[in-house]
Design an enzyme around this catalytic site. Sequence first.
Site, PDB file in Angstrom:
ATOM      1  CD  GLU A 182      -3.149   0.901   2.227  1.00  0.00           C
ATOM      2  OE1 GLU A 182      -3.530   0.153   2.756  1.00  0.00           O
ATOM      3  OE2 GLU A 182      -4.075   2.259   1.958  1.00  0.00           O
ATOM      4  NE  ARG A 183      -2.300   4.852   0.167  1.00  0.00           N
ATOM      5  CZ  ARG A 183      -3.301   5.546  -1.348  1.00  0.00           C
ATOM      6  NH1 ARG A 183      -3.288   5.628  -2.201  1.00  0.00           N
ATOM      7  NH2 ARG A 183      -5.020   5.479  -0.913  1.00  0.00           N
ATOM      8  CG  ASN A 225      -5.132  -0.190   5.569  1.00  0.00           C
ATOM      9  OD1 ASN A 225      -5.913   0.622   6.885  1.00  0.00           O
ATOM     10  ND2 ASN A 225      -4.906   0.747   4.647  1.00  0.00           N
ATOM     11  CE  LYS A 302      -6.455   3.189   8.644  1.00  0.00           C
ATOM     12  NZ  LYS A 302      -5.646   3.162   7.330  1.00  0.00           N
ATOM     13  CD  GLU A 306      -7.941   5.982   6.348  1.00  0.00           C
ATOM     14  OE1 GLU A 306      -6.605   4.952   5.944  1.00  0.00           O
ATOM     15  OE2 GLU A 306      -7.847   6.950   5.413  1.00  0.00           O
ATOM     16  NE  ARG A 339      -0.821   4.505  11.516  1.00  0.00           N
ATOM     17  CZ  ARG A 339      -1.287   4.373  10.580  1.00  0.00           C
ATOM     18  NH1 ARG A 339      -2.431   4.293  10.326  1.00  0.00           N
ATOM     19  NH2 ARG A 339      -0.961   5.383   9.761  1.00  0.00           N
ATOM     20  NE  ARG A 351      -8.373  12.689   7.118  1.00  0.00           N
ATOM     21  CZ  ARG A 351      -7.689  12.426   6.129  1.00  0.00           C
ATOM     22  NH1 ARG A 351      -8.380  12.380   5.088  1.00  0.00           N
ATOM     23  NH2 ARG A 351      -6.936  12.008   6.412  1.00  0.00           N
ATOM     24  CE  LYS A 375      -1.111   8.312   9.115  1.00  0.00           C
ATOM     25  NZ  LYS A 375      -1.936   8.399   7.766  1.00  0.00           N
ATOM     26  CG  ASP A 380      -2.269  10.757   5.303  1.00  0.00           C
ATOM     27  OD1 ASP A 380      -1.866  10.211   5.782  1.00  0.00           O
ATOM     28  OD2 ASP A 380      -3.755  10.214   4.528  1.00  0.00           O
ATOM     29  CD  GLU A 408      -1.206   8.352   1.031  1.00  0.00           C
ATOM     30  OE1 GLU A 408      -0.246   8.099   1.968  1.00  0.00           O
ATOM     31  OE2 GLU A 408      -2.053   7.888   0.575  1.00  0.00           O
ATOM     32  CD1 TRP A 558     -10.912   9.836   2.921  1.00  0.00           C
ATOM     33  CD2 TRP A 558     -11.719   8.235   1.486  1.00  0.00           C
ATOM     34  NE1 TRP A 558     -10.602   8.894   3.429  1.00  0.00           N
ATOM     35  CE2 TRP A 558     -11.020   7.441   2.612  1.00  0.00           C
ATOM     36  CE3 TRP A 558     -12.110   7.508   0.110  1.00  0.00           C
ATOM     37  CZ2 TRP A 558     -10.986   6.591   3.478  1.00  0.00           C
ATOM     38  CZ3 TRP A 558     -12.429   6.082   0.831  1.00  0.00           C
ATOM     39  CH2 TRP A 558     -11.695   6.037   2.400  1.00  0.00           C
TER      40      TRP A 558
END
Length: 714
Positions: A182-183, A225, A302, A306, A339, A351, A375, A380, A408, A558
């Site tokens: 992912e990414r 994830n 996590k 999401e 997280r 957000r 983070k 993000d 990303e 998003w």
Amino acid sequence: MKKIFFVFFLFFYNNILHAENGYDLWLRYLPVENQLLLSEYRSHISALIFPGNTAISGSAREELVSGITAMLKKKPVPAESVLSNGTLIAGTASRIEKIYKVSADDLKAAGEEGFIIRSVLINNRKCIVITANSDKGVLYGSFYFLRLLQTRQAINSLKVVTAPQLQLRMLNHWDNLNRTVERGYAGFSNWNWHMLPTYMDKRYRDYARANASVGINSTVLTNVNANATILTPEYLRKVAALADLFRTYGIRVFLTARFSAPVEMGGLPTADPLDPAVQQWWKNKADEIYKLIPDFGGFLVKANSEGQPGPQNYNRTHADGANMLADAVAPHKGIVIWRAFVYSNEVPEDRHKQAYNEFVPLDGKFRQNVLIQVKNGAIDFMPREPFHPLFGAMPKTQMMMEFQLTQEYLGQGTSLVFLAPLFRETLESDTWRNGKGSTVEKVIDGSLQTQTFNGMAGVTNIGNDINWCGHPFAQANWYALGRLTWDMKVIPEQIADEWLKMTFSVEEKFLAATKKIMLESRDVILQYSMPMGLHHLITYGSHYGPAPWVDKGARPDWTNVYYHKADSAGIGFNRTASGSNAIGQYAPEVQQSWSNPETCDEKYLLWFHHISWTHKMKSGRTLWEELCYQYYTGAERMKNVQNEWAKLKIYVDKDRFEQVTMLLQVQYEEAIWWRNSCVLYFQTFSKMAIPAGYEKPDKTLEYYKSLKFPFAPG
Ligand code: GCW
């Protein structure tokens, strides 16, 4: 015929010698070319005393011998005692005690993982000692010493005592079990799960070496994830094989825990963290893991973010969830990293504010072996974000940093962007939590409060590409993370300098020019993509390239219009008291510096304010003119980067030179694409002309909107 063959052979051989594919990262150990320096080095390192027979000391010895032999083109003679000048002695203080007595002060300063390197006289012979309290310290010291040689430093009067600032110096892999990342923009996952545990790819050891060389001591192998399959006995055996190898380089393995695993694989009706059967399931699972991997680090989670399952599915809090897992691993000295990247679909709140709202009420409620991983910013991993407000708001909670190495939102696999300046910017930010000077760095290392654990993680950019990270310069971000986890004060310039010398060339001219490119690179991409606090303008889903027009998505936050809020009056997200008041989550002193649009640092202007198109900027330009200025200047600077790189051909091997040249061309085209898309789109609101002197975009907004990237990586 023979002659032709010989000529051909020579030609071929030469090419092999000079070919560079980036696989060796910053551990190339090229021979020292400067003859004076070479003989100086040789005089200091002719014999090697290296007692110790643990696996870690074996790794250190092997690295030291092969590195020195390659650079000095001469193997140090193994010795038992000091018989000559130029003896290098490496080993823990207790192992070398009979030869050299290390001072108690030095050992105290080095701590559990640090090391000492000193030039000393033993029996009147000039020697160098690399020592520590632990084998791990000796390993780190060996790599440090090799770095001195790689960067061609003087080694005649060494006096180094250093200890890591952070305990958990960590990589987070967002790697799926099917090997997609992912990414990830550097191929497939480095972990060949299918072939493990019997087939141990050579890359695993080289990965471990690279990490150890910069002090990284923990790795999370799987995506946040998460997939529960990693917790099955079959997969745990694969994990154990990696852990066995990584241990020999001082690295502990962590896994991500899927919160619903007790239901998915345990057959329980619930994953409620307060349910005794669920608690028992995790305890048993932990026991099972520790049987296979005695030094298993713990879990990264996590949850309720999401779409991931979590304690809130059962009306429990993040603390309930984290503590339940923490109790399961506590008997084994395990850690839970929970997280803070949470934001909910149902809450119509900005957000930016949601993680804070969720976590601040839980301050002081987490177990001692829980770390909250935050983070760097509240949205993000944007190219620039103000520091996350949580860092200033949870004095009774251990928080660790999560940076993103994979780019990303910063040009992904095609862009040269050195991230150390971004990392430093966050670490230097003052939260004012305990008054002036309460920097994020001090929150992280625990100097503002007592805590048991501290750490920093980087979401990696590593894949199975031959050069590990895709873009030849992306390796620098892995390197930078490691250096900063050891010492958050190392300045980006030094990191770039070291990395370039080891990865490319020690030529001064090359270094000066390339360092400049690296140090300015994040500013350049900011200017042509998301200047002045603009953020989240990327393509839906893939996040590749510009798409400020996105106004539909699975959830409002998003979309991109959610973030830039451009309209006929102006542009930017009003996060002040008259808007979402996210700014209210910062200390009053911090708020003060950002809340007034007249005095707010312009780099955060549109992050916190909705500003009129005609607003006068510090430059004297209107906001609209300034926006155009930033976009055009950024793209122009990319052109300059290309020109500067073109001059460096003689210093770089052919393959990497051409690779970077092509990538810079891609990046330049992307810069133009960003510039044109954003200027044309925002112009539909400002209704103002692109200022005179700037070339007009050669394509229409409709054209840019029509671009699709169904197979973008990551
Ligand atoms: O940056 C976003 C990414 C997601 C990622 C998420 C997270 C792993 O777009 O791909 O999921 O953040 O950090 O959890």
